[in-house]
Write an enzyme that holds these catalytic residues in place. Structure first.
Site, mmCIF file in Angstrom:
data_model
loop_
_atom_site.group_PDB
_atom_site.id
_atom_site.type_symbol
_atom_site.label_atom_id
_atom_site.label_comp_id
_atom_site.label_asym_id
_atom_site.label_seq_id
_atom_site.Cartn_x
_atom_site.Cartn_y
_atom_site.Cartn_z
ATOM 1 N N LEU A 124 61.349 -1.088 -25.142
ATOM 2 C CA LEU A 124 61.389 -1.544 -23.753
ATOM 3 C C LEU A 124 60.491 -2.746 -23.511
ATOM 4 O O LEU A 124 60.725 -3.545 -22.617
ATOM 5 C CB LEU A 124 60.966 -0.408 -22.812
ATOM 6 N N GLY A 125 59.450 -2.868 -24.281
ATOM 7 C CA GLY A 125 58.509 -3.970 -24.114
ATOM 8 C C GLY A 125 57.266 -3.719 -24.921
ATOM 9 O O GLY A 125 57.140 -2.718 -25.628
ATOM 10 N N GLU A 126 56.341 -4.653 -24.816
ATOM 11 C CA GLU A 126 55.094 -4.535 -25.567
ATOM 12 C C GLU A 126 53.940 -5.059 -24.728
ATOM 13 O O GLU A 126 54.032 -6.112 -24.108
ATOM 14 C CB GLU A 126 55.167 -5.316 -26.883
ATOM 15 N N GLY A 130 50.014 -1.880 -27.431
ATOM 16 C CA GLY A 130 51.112 -1.326 -28.212
ATOM 17 C C GLY A 130 52.447 -1.471 -27.509
ATOM 18 O O GLY A 130 52.549 -2.042 -26.425
ATOM 19 N N ALA A 131 53.473 -0.935 -28.148
ATOM 20 C CA ALA A 131 54.844 -1.063 -27.659
ATOM 21 C C ALA A 131 55.283 0.205 -26.928
ATOM 22 O O ALA A 131 54.706 1.280 -27.100
ATOM 23 C CB ALA A 131 55.778 -1.353 -28.819
ATOM 24 N N ASP A 243 43.803 -2.524 -12.383
ATOM 25 C CA ASP A 243 44.814 -3.413 -12.961
ATOM 26 C C ASP A 243 46.134 -3.282 -12.204
ATOM 27 O O ASP A 243 47.209 -3.208 -12.802
ATOM 28 C CB ASP A 243 45.022 -3.090 -14.446
#
Length: 439
Positions: A124-126, A130-131, A243
């Site tokens: 899905l993404g990184e 991590g991924a 964040d």
């Protein structure tokens, strides 16, 4: 009733007395140099031969003992700090085991099969640590698996922090943690799968942005506010996210927002103080409050500032980084403030949004006002999240005029504020970001 004194330290000795330590030197006869004697009522002689140069034996012993004691104290402190660090690590592992249950622990092979051995097709993404992979369990349940990078310096800390916090949190506007897996050096977190990915995929995309009518955007703003209020006030723990940004707001099939990524979150005790200071600055450029970036001052108003930036992004469809506006280059906050003061705040509204039937100029102006109140430069003037919700839900409540927001000066090296400073991170679903270390 003695006259004179000694000041001793491991590296030097200072002595003074009302008599000469040595008689004047006769240059013709070097052997004539003899120590002078103190008065008869002085029982201790300053000089006991040239060998000791006026230092009493007890003074030498005291000096040696002082050095030895200092060395022993240093060795004790080193051993104490090492044992304390080891004990802290063991306690964190115990906490992880205490919170976890059989239903929350996944076998590594189960997640490996669910993600087709973490194939690129399921990625899905990184993020910075991590991924993230899409997985399907044997019963057909869809999941999102966050696989922490083995060489991430703070991956272990982020894993423990995120699990220990999110496992205790239950709210409609927070992403749900289903479990975890530990196998050798592998660290994995398992979340509910949200098909609409993250908010930034919609508000910053001219095609997908058409799916976000004003009612949906207003729903997202309110949902994020409720999630933050739960973290700050209503949960068993008081948590500052640190964040909050568009890529960390996930959307389910009904476009309900869910706050994600608690790797940078921090517990906060409001019973003792309303603000604290930290020398470890983490977050994403542009979303962090100025007092936090420059002075390490952290409070719940740190998240309020990030929320204000997010509100302005949702309304404008623009990122909080520098962007070209006609012949000028300015950031989102300065652009919003200038248009607000000039009485043309609707210039900030996303052009896609203005073409939709659900467009409501009064509600948009109200949300713009709230967003500017949240990003005010003075921390004391920013509202808390309870007040923000009242302003969002109570349409008849009069809003105060916002004061000047905090502006950041941008340079040509920062083109996209959705990436954290410190290393290159790809914004993705369920992603994590790195630390921002001040110069």
């Amino acid at each position: 009733m003695k006259m004179g004194s000694y000041v001793l330290s491991p590296s030097c000795m200072l002595a003074y007395a009302p008599w000469r330590f040595y008689d004047p030197v006769n240059t013709d006869d070097p052997s004539s140099v003899t120590p002078s004697q103190p008065p008869k009522n002085e029982t201790r002689s300053v000089a006991q031969g040239d060998k000791n140069r006026g230092v009493p034996p007890k003074a030498l012993i005291f000096s040696a003992v002082s050095v030895g004691v200092a060395v022993l104290i240093i060795m004790f402190l080193v051993l104490f700090l090492r044992s304390r660090k080891k004990k802290k690590t063991q306690n964190e592992v115990r906490k992880l085991e205490d919170i976890s249950t059989d239903s929350m622990r996944f076998e590594f092979t189960t997640l490996q099969d669910a993600t087709s051995n973490f194939s690129l097709e399921n990625k899905l993404g990184e993020g910075g640590f991590g991924a993230v992979y899409k997985g399907v369990l044997s019963d057909g349940q869809e999941i999102a698996v966050k696989r922490l990078s083995k060489n991430a310096q703070q991956g272990e800390t982020e894993f423990k922090n995120e699990f220990l916090l999110v496992a205790k949190l239950q709210h409609r506007n927070l992403v749900k943690l289903l479990g975890y897996s530990i196998e050798g050096t592998e660290r994995l977190l398992v979340y509910e799968f949200l098909p609409n990915t993250s908010l930034d995929k919609f508000i910053f995309d001219p095609i997908h942005g058409k799916e976000l009518e004003w009612e949906i955007r207003y729903k997202i703003i309110g949902g994020v506010a409720r999630g933050l209020l739960y973290l700050h006030q209503d949960s068993r723990m008081r948590i500052i996210h640190r964040d909050l940004k568009a890529s960390n707001i996930l959307l389910d099939e009904e476009m309900t927002p869910k706050i994600a990524d608690f790797g940078m979150a921090r517990l906060f005790d409001i019973d003792h103080t309303t603000q604290r200071y930290t020398n470890r600055i983490v977050g994403t450029f542009g979303y962090m409050a100025p007092e936090y970036v420059m002075h390490g001052q952290i409070s719940f108003k740190t998240d309020v500032y990030s929320f204000g930036v997010l509100v302005l992004e949702i309304i404008s469809g623009k990122k909080n980084s520098s962007f070209s506006n006609e012949e000028n280059i300015e950031d989102l906050l300065s652009f919003a403030w200038r248009n607000w003061k000039e009485g043309v705040a609707l210039n900030l509204v996303d052009k896609i949004l203005m073409t939709m039937s659900s467009y409501s100029s009064n509600m948009i102006l109200r949300c713009l006002n709230i967003g500017l109140l949240c990003v005010q430069e003075k921390v004391s003037k920013r509202p808390n999240m309870a007040s923000v919700l009242l302003m969002l839900d109570g349409h008849t409540i009069a809003l105060s005029e916002p004061s000047k927001p905090a502006f950041f000066s941008h340079n040509n090296t920062v083109s996209d504020s959705s990436s954290s400073l410190g290393h290159d991170a790809i914004t993705s679903n369920y992603n994590s970001n790195t630390d921002l270390y001040p110069r």
